[in-house]
Design an enzyme around this catalytic site. Structure first.
Site, PDB file in Angstrom:
ATOM      1  N   HIS A 234       0.824  -1.215   0.000  1.00 55.27           N
ATOM      2  CA  HIS A 234       0.000   0.000   0.000  1.00 55.27           C
ATOM      3  C   HIS A 234       0.861   1.269   0.000  1.00 55.27           C
ATOM      4  O   HIS A 234       0.386   2.332  -0.389  1.00 55.27           O
ATOM      5  CB  HIS A 234      -1.035  -0.017   1.137  1.00 55.27           C
ATOM      6  CG  HIS A 234      -0.525   0.400   2.479  1.00 55.27           C
ATOM      7  ND1 HIS A 234      -0.181  -0.499   3.456  1.00 55.27           N
ATOM      8  CD2 HIS A 234      -0.308   1.614   3.011  1.00 55.27           C
ATOM      9  CE1 HIS A 234       0.227   0.164   4.534  1.00 55.27           C
ATOM     10  NE2 HIS A 234       0.160   1.448   4.292  1.00 55.27           N
TER      11      HIS A 234
ATOM     12  N   ASP B 255      -0.192  -7.502   1.656  1.00 55.03           N
ATOM     13  CA  ASP B 255       0.361  -6.145   1.668  1.00 55.03           C
ATOM     14  C   ASP B 255       1.901  -6.160   1.715  1.00 55.03           C
ATOM     15  O   ASP B 255       2.499  -5.854   2.742  1.00 55.03           O
ATOM     16  CB  ASP B 255      -0.226  -5.390   2.869  1.00 55.03           C
ATOM     17  CG  ASP B 255       0.033  -3.897   2.794  1.00 55.03           C
ATOM     18  OD1 ASP B 255       0.464  -3.409   1.734  1.00 55.03           O
ATOM     19  OD2 ASP B 255      -0.207  -3.219   3.820  1.00 55.03           O
TER      20      ASP B 255
ATOM     21  N   GLN C  11       0.786   5.623  11.548  1.00 52.10           N
ATOM     22  CA  GLN C  11       0.936   6.089  10.165  1.00 52.10           C
ATOM     23  C   GLN C  11       2.382   6.498   9.898  1.00 52.10           C
ATOM     24  O   GLN C  11       3.007   7.166  10.717  1.00 52.10           O
ATOM     25  CB  GLN C  11       0.021   7.284   9.868  1.00 52.10           C
ATOM     26  CG  GLN C  11      -1.414   7.143  10.352  1.00 52.10           C
ATOM     27  CD  GLN C  11      -2.051   5.824  10.007  1.00 52.10           C
ATOM     28  OE1 GLN C  11      -1.848   5.297   8.922  1.00 52.10           O
ATOM     29  NE2 GLN C  11      -2.828   5.280  10.915  1.00 52.10           N
ATOM     30  N   GLY C  12       2.870   6.120   8.759  1.00 50.46           N
ATOM     31  CA  GLY C  12       4.241   6.460   8.387  1.00 50.46           C
ATOM     32  C   GLY C  12       5.230   5.343   8.706  1.00 50.46           C
ATOM     33  O   GLY C  12       6.370   5.364   8.253  1.00 50.46           O
ATOM     34  N   ASP C  13       4.779   4.371   9.533  1.00 52.39           N
ATOM     35  CA  ASP C  13       5.632   3.222   9.862  1.00 52.39           C
ATOM     36  C   ASP C  13       5.445   2.076   8.874  1.00 52.39           C
ATOM     37  O   ASP C  13       6.216   1.108   8.891  1.00 52.39           O
ATOM     38  CB  ASP C  13       5.295   2.697  11.268  1.00 52.39           C
ATOM     39  CG  ASP C  13       5.714   3.645  12.371  1.00 52.39           C
ATOM     40  OD1 ASP C  13       6.762   4.298  12.215  1.00 52.39           O
ATOM     41  OD2 ASP C  13       4.988   3.734  13.373  1.00 52.39           O
ATOM     42  N   SER C  14       4.401   2.150   8.072  1.00 54.81           N
ATOM     43  CA  SER C  14       4.066   1.040   7.181  1.00 54.81           C
ATOM     44  C   SER C  14       5.260   0.554   6.388  1.00 54.81           C
ATOM     45  O   SER C  14       6.085   1.347   5.939  1.00 54.81           O
ATOM     46  CB  SER C  14       2.976   1.446   6.191  1.00 54.81           C
ATOM     47  OG  SER C  14       1.744   1.353   6.819  1.00 54.81           O
TER      48      SER C  14
END
Ligand code: ARG
Length: 288
Positions: free
Chosen positions: A83, A136, A230-233
């Site tokens: 993603h 993912d 968020q932002g760690d994905s």
């Protein structure tokens, strides 16, 4: 919600609004959103396989263009979340992002330590399903090799690191408060691998996703508080020195009863056909 949170990487205010709008199934303390992540600062030298994905063109130059995490599993091979490379995040297909790079060896995004390496090829899992978040993961090929020793071993099916209750660390430069406070320094949070039954109970299926034990794992703490955000994905979840997960999704960050969901590394090994180790790589893996 999932779409909003992906965009929120570039627009933190949207995230804050969306995060408070999530209806909580169980009564969570009102302060839940202010205690997310619960991590501590770490030096990238202690987890040199943790890398940042960057595009200054798409995300601006203030934090070196960081927008997701990744993990080096070979000197020219980085795993991340599918993603992260979607149009909703990048605004275009990944091959049109001309300055897509991996930043390695840099604890503080505001410094110029370590190296920035151009991504020469992007493979996004074609089976990634936006509706339930399954599959993912993506594979990036780097144009230059990372230093020897900056690679982590991956835990294959049956590895004890997947056993529920195992302590694990998740790493990233993502939101450290749930309110769009993107970290400049690398952080880690200590979480526990949870039993599939708890993950299924937490995420039986909604428009945020559905927990599928065959390809996902979940980790957190019963009380919440420690989680990816968020932002760690795309970044690593490591237990017993081996990679077990990639940060993928979750409902809010660090909420009690809403653990973080990760792409299960043993499952991606199977999809990629990387799970039939030769004697040599198996030895390496066991030595990690
Ligand atoms: N989707 C987020 C990202 O793009 C990662 C969310 C992880 N959330 C969590 N609660 N563990 O960075």
């Amino acid at each position: 919600m999932r779409r909003l949170s992906a965009r929120a990487l570039a627009r933190p205010l949207v995230l804050a609004a969306a995060a408070t709008a999530i209806p909580l199934g169980s009564a969570a303390p009102a302060s839940a959103d202010s205690v997310v992540v619960g991590g501590f600062p770490v030096e990238v030298a202690d987890s040199p396989w943790t890398v940042a994905l960057s595009s200054r063109d798409r995300f601006g130059g203030t934090r070196a263009g960081q927008f997701c995490g990744g993990v080096a599993v070979g000197r020219t091979t980085v795993l991340t979340a599918a993603h992260c490379l979607g149009e909703e995040v990048l605004g275009s297909p990944p091959d049109q992002v001309e300055d897509l790079k991996v930043i390695a060896g840099r604890t503080d995004l505001l410094s110029d330590e370590g190296q920035e390496v151009r991504v020469s090829a992007v493979w996004v899992n074609p089976a990634h399903d936006d509706a339930d978040n399954s599959g993912d993961f993506a594979v990036l090929t780097l144009s230059e090799a990372l230093p020897a020793g900056s690679v982590v071993g991956m835990a294959a099916e049956g590895d004890p690191a997947y056993t529920p209750d195992t302590q694990a660390l998740v790493y990233g430069w993502g939101d450290a408060s749930g309110a769009g406070d993107y970290a400049n320094g690398l952080r880690a949070a200590r979480v526990r691998v949870l039993p599939d039954a708890s993950c299924e109970r937490a995420y039986p299926g909604s428009d945020e996703g559905r927990y599928l034990a065959s390809s996902m794992l979940c980790a957190g703490e019963d009380a919440g508080g420690r989680d990816a955000c968020q932002g760690d994905s795309g970044g690593p979840l490591v237990a017993q020195g081996r990679l077990i997960g990639l940060v993928s999704w979750g409902s809010g960050c660090g909420r009690p009863g809403s653990p973080g969901v990760y792409t299960r590394v043993s499952s991606l090994l199977q999809t990629l056909g990387w799970d039939a180790p030769t004697a040599a790589t198996k030895g390496q893996r066991e030595g990690v």
